[in-house]
Design a protein around this motif. Sequence first.
Motif: not given
Length: 479
Positions: A210-216, A229-231, A476-479
């Motif tokens: 999830v981090v690599a693909n959505y929250y790099p 979790l915070g994100e 909303f992308a990347g925020t």
Amino acid sequence: MPVSPAYRPDPRFPELGPEFADPVEPARFPQTHLRFRNDRAAATVGLETLTDEEWRAHFGRFAPLPDNIDPPLAQRYHGHQFQVYNPELGDGRGFLFAQLREAGTDRLLDLGTKGSGQTPWSRQGDGRLTLKGGIREVLATAMLEALGVPTSRSFSLVETGEALMRTDEPSPTRASVLVRLSHSHIRFGTFQRHAFFERADRIGMLVDHVVANYYPHLEASNDRAAALLGEVVRRMARLVARWMAAGFVHGVLNTDNMSITGESFDYGPYRFLPRNDPNFVAAYFDQTGLYSFGRQAEAVFWNLQQLGGCLSLVTATEPIVAELQEFGAAYRRELIAAMLDRLGLEPRGEAVDAGFVQTAFRAIAAGSEPLRWEPFFFDWFCGDEARALAGARGEIYRQPAFAEFRELVAGYAPDRPERLADPYFARREPEELLYDEIEALWAPIAEADDWSAFAAKLAAIENARRAWDLPSQESFAGT
């Protein structure tokens, strides 16, 4: 299929391996009547150039897209349903069909299905979707997007020529298969399944995926699980706030309906509020009001706690608790921002804005005459008092119950007031999507196969979306 340069396949979910999904075969439908195709969404992933026959082949018969997922994958997950744990869940009538990159944002997006046939997780169900259910979801996503809610987008609706038996609508009833475009179909329940089996290693794999693909931007974090979790806490706070400002009741806020990227999806017994009522429920089976309008933030926070419990298998409890404790403040900030967006006003500062938003909620519920939810925002858009008083509800706004609101709104500067020049705001009434109207839109389809009212409604919602010009999916992308 002639591939558009904007088509960029990037199937990442299969990398997780066989413990996360099952390969499945799509149902073979007797017919594939194309009833809806979202060319605006398709253009963001390079698929708008498909002919209708190619569209039916890929989204009615599910011929694989080039260099993409083949065969489709039914995802495995568990979940709390009305806060009761169910380990028998999973994609029972859908699958992950493709993953692609979005033009402009480079977000990884999913094409997932609903009503595409039985899977290992169907639990004696037929794996199908009623046509009415598909129509309701197309309408919901269009309206929510228009109102600035982070939501999945209905991509395609194909009628399949089957007759379904159901207990909650007249049967036999017509069948359909829906394709939705979402940022991710990974759910809180995806984590819950592996926590249930005490597989911390798989929880760790999910976190990394999830981090690599959505929250790099979190990859360098010393504690990826807590940072993730915070994100998610912040995104879910935004989602609930946008539901509230839209007067929307999802109806089934189970953990398997919570996306790890904070988008709303899977619309069953949803409703838009007729009037401000915190006890309003969307589902007839929600006898205790667990998922009522006024309790949606509470329900989502409870779901976040379940996700936090899963992540505690791979990190310490203290940072998990600390991130969860941020939800309340994040929700208050996001609700203020959502209400100001809906009213077309520039912020003045959190303390002032908080008081104003509280006054706005009271005003909606006040007055000697019932005030519908959506017209309030339409009438007062950009804080134009003269327009509000000259409109259909001017006499209501002159009542003492609105005195404080009128005084406070006068202190706000409008945000992009040029939007009021759109012909939409010259109308007497705004676009709404109340229950009776949905039923009225379905009636000519059911009785005479007349789709004109449905098409006209979607066109009207699109006009409203352009006029409001509220935050988009891309913003909303990347925020």
